[in-house]
Design a protein around this motif. Sequence first.
Motif: not given
Length: 359
Positions: A143-147, A176-177, A202-206, A231-235
């Motif tokens: 349920n993230k809406r802003s990152l 948002a950024a 914001i709900g986090g950083i990708y 914090i969200y990322g890739n493998q």
Amino acid sequence: SLQSNSTYPIVGVLLSLTDENGREIDAAKEILEGIKFAFHEYNSDHSEKIGIVISDIQRDKTKIIEAANNFIENNDIRCIIGPVFSDDVRNALKEIDRSNLCLISPTATDDDLVSLSEKFYQANPSLTDRGKIFAQYLYYVENKRSLAVLNSIEGYSPLLAASFSQEFERLGGKIAAKETYKSKSFSLAEQMTRITAISSSIGGIYAPISDGSDAKAILSQMVQSGLNIDIYGNQDWFLGKGFESSPEISNKLTFDSDYFIDFNDNEFKQFSSLFKKNSGMEINRNVLYGYDTAKYILTVLRNIDPTRKNIKYKMESGISVTGFHNNISFDLDRSNKFINIVRFNDGVFELVDKFRSGY
């Protein structure tokens, strides 16, 4: 050509097991061992057998064309597993596209392959699809809406950032950024200052990385900036170092991956020892790329009249097959709908979900 007039359907396997200089390609051999074991298992359990014919195409365009045409002309061959390299797939598709044979690659990830032929199925989602599916996961499940998005300008980091952002915004989310940095430069202070300034909204950083060393730089800069958000990322975060030095942030790390192996899972342990007994090899992710793709195809071939056309219809009907490294399911887009969602929690990577894209 291979006119075998067999009494049972056959799956063709097109792999570069050696390169043009005759050197063995370990990854391809491991993938083949996984494929062979899936067929061994299936044929031990079923009275109606399914055969395989293996062709070593040796990274050679001429050999690929010849092998593909042999498969096309042999009516007993109902579909093809392989090749594992994107350029081999490209060459094979030039021939396969004018036939009614489907080709499923366990590992080729180039973005444009699916658009080259309606006969091609990508068991390992392309990078663009991974960014897109992960955006769906964060929007619908978390349920993230802003990152904020933070990516290096090198490697596939920009590609992931772009496909993720595009999908997240399409769903109604807000980026948002957007910040970038040079990989291995370890200078992220300015970027983090700007993200910190908006952190309450914001709900986090990708942060998709294309080099494991950037993980540490990102985490330590977050600690220095007092930025304590998801914090969200890739493998590539699997390969990241520095988690131990910033535990307060590490438990907030979630990323997507095309594979996750749960070594403690009982079913996996059992499978692993059976495979070792049969092949003399330890299981690794390449073995599982091959095994799971073959298991998917064998499931598709069951309970239908396995003509080339029927196989295509069944694959596109959305049937999902549970695998060890990932699940596999296609629709008309012909790219696997599943990714693994992995979280770093108290020193270990845990599987949160095998998430299926809804689109």
